[in-house]
Enzyme design. Structure first.
Site, mmCIF file in Angstrom:
data_model
loop_
_atom_site.group_PDB
_atom_site.id
_atom_site.type_symbol
_atom_site.label_atom_id
_atom_site.label_comp_id
_atom_site.label_asym_id
_atom_site.label_seq_id
_atom_site.Cartn_x
_atom_site.Cartn_y
_atom_site.Cartn_z
ATOM 1 N N THR A 161 53.742 -119.277 -57.630
ATOM 2 C CA THR A 161 53.055 -119.437 -58.912
ATOM 3 C C THR A 161 52.927 -118.088 -59.620
ATOM 4 O O THR A 161 52.955 -117.033 -58.997
ATOM 5 C CB THR A 161 51.645 -120.033 -58.719
ATOM 6 O OG1 THR A 161 50.843 -119.117 -57.963
ATOM 7 C CG2 THR A 161 51.712 -121.357 -57.996
ATOM 8 N N PRO A 163 50.970 -115.079 -61.637
ATOM 9 C CA PRO A 163 49.632 -114.507 -61.479
ATOM 10 C C PRO A 163 48.675 -115.013 -62.546
ATOM 11 O O PRO A 163 49.079 -115.381 -63.650
ATOM 12 C CB PRO A 163 49.867 -112.996 -61.601
ATOM 13 C CG PRO A 163 51.179 -112.857 -62.294
ATOM 14 C CD PRO A 163 51.995 -114.040 -61.901
ATOM 15 N N ARG A 201 42.603 -107.332 -46.647
ATOM 16 C CA ARG A 201 42.347 -107.682 -48.044
ATOM 17 C C ARG A 201 41.500 -106.593 -48.702
ATOM 18 O O ARG A 201 40.482 -106.173 -48.166
ATOM 19 C CB ARG A 201 41.625 -109.037 -48.118
ATOM 20 C CG ARG A 201 40.875 -109.324 -49.417
ATOM 21 C CD ARG A 201 41.811 -109.661 -50.550
ATOM 22 N NE ARG A 201 41.080 -109.788 -51.807
ATOM 23 C CZ ARG A 201 40.598 -110.936 -52.301
ATOM 24 N NH1 ARG A 201 40.753 -112.046 -51.635
ATOM 25 N NH2 ARG A 201 39.968 -110.957 -53.450
ATOM 26 N N ARG A 210 46.651 -109.008 -53.746
ATOM 27 C CA ARG A 210 45.921 -109.143 -52.481
ATOM 28 C C ARG A 210 46.855 -109.685 -51.408
ATOM 29 O O ARG A 210 47.758 -110.483 -51.699
ATOM 30 C CB ARG A 210 44.714 -110.047 -52.655
ATOM 31 C CG ARG A 210 45.065 -111.494 -52.897
ATOM 32 C CD ARG A 210 44.129 -112.178 -53.839
ATOM 33 N NE ARG A 210 44.267 -111.762 -55.214
ATOM 34 C CZ ARG A 210 43.675 -112.371 -56.224
ATOM 35 N NH1 ARG A 210 42.915 -113.399 -56.020
ATOM 36 N NH2 ARG A 210 43.839 -111.941 -57.441
ATOM 37 N N ASP A 213 43.981 -114.340 -50.034
ATOM 38 C CA ASP A 213 42.829 -114.794 -50.811
ATOM 39 C C ASP A 213 42.487 -116.210 -50.357
ATOM 40 O O ASP A 213 43.336 -117.109 -50.424
ATOM 41 C CB ASP A 213 43.171 -114.771 -52.306
ATOM 42 C CG ASP A 213 41.966 -115.111 -53.169
ATOM 43 O OD1 ASP A 213 40.830 -114.841 -52.735
ATOM 44 O OD2 ASP A 213 42.162 -115.647 -54.276
ATOM 45 N N ASP A 215 39.567 -119.320 -50.772
ATOM 46 C CA ASP A 215 38.429 -119.802 -51.559
ATOM 47 C C ASP A 215 38.052 -121.205 -51.121
ATOM 48 O O ASP A 215 38.923 -122.071 -50.948
ATOM 49 C CB ASP A 215 38.773 -119.831 -53.051
ATOM 50 C CG ASP A 215 38.877 -118.441 -53.646
ATOM 51 O OD1 ASP A 215 37.938 -117.648 -53.471
ATOM 52 O OD2 ASP A 215 39.920 -118.150 -54.271
ATOM 53 N N ARG A 239 43.007 -124.549 -63.059
ATOM 54 C CA ARG A 239 43.947 -123.684 -62.362
ATOM 55 C C ARG A 239 45.073 -124.492 -61.716
ATOM 56 O O ARG A 239 44.877 -125.188 -60.731
ATOM 57 C CB ARG A 239 43.210 -122.852 -61.313
ATOM 58 C CG ARG A 239 42.145 -121.967 -61.966
ATOM 59 C CD ARG A 239 41.417 -121.091 -60.992
ATOM 60 N NE ARG A 239 40.426 -120.262 -61.674
ATOM 61 C CZ ARG A 239 39.679 -119.338 -61.082
ATOM 62 N NH1 ARG A 239 39.826 -119.130 -59.781
ATOM 63 N NH2 ARG A 239 38.816 -118.633 -61.782
ATOM 64 N N PHE A 241 47.573 -123.443 -60.031
ATOM 65 C CA PHE A 241 47.937 -122.999 -58.688
ATOM 66 C C PHE A 241 46.969 -123.516 -57.622
ATOM 67 O O PHE A 241 47.268 -123.461 -56.439
ATOM 68 C CB PHE A 241 48.012 -121.463 -58.628
ATOM 69 C CG PHE A 241 46.720 -120.762 -58.947
ATOM 70 C CD1 PHE A 241 45.790 -120.479 -57.963
ATOM 71 C CD2 PHE A 241 46.428 -120.375 -60.247
ATOM 72 C CE1 PHE A 241 44.607 -119.820 -58.250
ATOM 73 C CE2 PHE A 241 45.250 -119.711 -60.553
ATOM 74 C CZ PHE A 241 44.329 -119.443 -59.551
#
Length: 272
Positions: A161, A163, A201, A210, A213, A215, A239, A241
């Site tokens: 994907t 950025p 990271r 990074r 990542d 989440d 989002r 991605f």
């Protein structure tokens, strides 16, 4: 969810803050509510499709007798964890441990601690745009799956994907996974931060490059907003991605605020 009850199982054990309690021991009463689906067992009369309360009682008795803890809270927490890890088909357990002979110097019937613990379903987004991106993502999946009290049920494909936010950086490799966990949201956040740290990271530029990542996107139907953690993840519906890999493994899961399914959020985003 269906329930199986075990009430006031009597054991003699050595839990307490005083040395005399640890040496001499005393009586404890354990009650458990086992949350499970009894439909198949009820339709087939097959014990293996349910939970064997006799075996569970023996497990609880052995655990309380063979261990020594200062606090009832610790005894209950450790016992609940063992039960959820080892008993098939157990989704949640409510435990109460009573102490009839609590040495407080005044008459009372019992002192007790009651807790409710169970499995939770979380969806976690993964991303990397430095070094061996695929290796970093696979390392994160393995680390989550190897953590005690966690198991990875599904992993999406890894997608390349563009950025987001900070554009002067390499393309990302992104994915999502479904995690079943006994961890609280805060404990899960601490775990993924440790996994990110193991991947070296760095948090130098917001949305910047990074190695890894991670989440937390969703955690059951929880809505949470604290200083360091927001669930559902902020603007996940905007989002691409996040939604594309998430739609591969959880197209019908709903956002707890908007009540839109993941597949609907992706369709809305693609139509804009």
């Amino acid at each position: 969810m269906d329930k199986i009850y075990i009430k006031n199982l009597e054991v003699f054990a050595r839990h307490g803050v005083f040395p005399e309690e640890n040496a001499l021991g005393q009586k404890f009463l354990i009650s458990a509510v086992l949350y499970t689906d009894t439909r198949k067992a009820g339709m087939t009369d097959d014990l293996t499709a349910s939970i064997h309360y006799g075996e569970v009682s023996q497990m609880m008795k052995a655990f309380i007798e063979e261990n020594t803890f200062k606090l009832l809270e610790t005894a209950a927490e450790r016992l609940a964890f063992k039960m959820l890890m080892e008993i098939s088909n157990l989704e949640q357990v409510k435990l109460e441990i009573k102490k009839p002979w609590a040495p407080i110097g005044i008459p009372l019937e019992t002192v007790s601690v009651e807790i409710l613990r169970g499995w939770h379903r979380a969806y976690i987004a993964l991303g990397s745009n430095m070094g061996d991106k695929e290796a970093y993502l696979k390392q994160a999946v393995a680390a989550l799956d190897e953590e005690e009290g966690c198991w990875v049920k599904q992993v999406s494909n890894f997608l390349t994907t563009e950025p987001y936010g900070y554009l002067d950086q390499d393309e990302f490799l992104n994915g999502c996974l479904e995690l079943h966990t006994l961890l609280t949201p805060q404990e899960l956040l601490e775990l993924i931060h440790r996994i990110e740290a193991d991947a070296e990271r760095k948090r130098e530029i917001r949305w910047g490059p990074r190695t890894l990542d991670l989440d937390i996107l969703l955690y059951d139907d929880l809505i949470l907003d604290t200083e360091d953690l927001t669930i559902p993840h902020i603007e996940m519906e905007k989002r691409d991605f996040v939604l594309r890999p998430l739609a591969q493994i959880a197209p019908l899961v709903r956002h707890p605020l908007t009540r839109k399914r993941v597949s609907e959020m992706l369709a809305d985003l693609e139509s804009e």
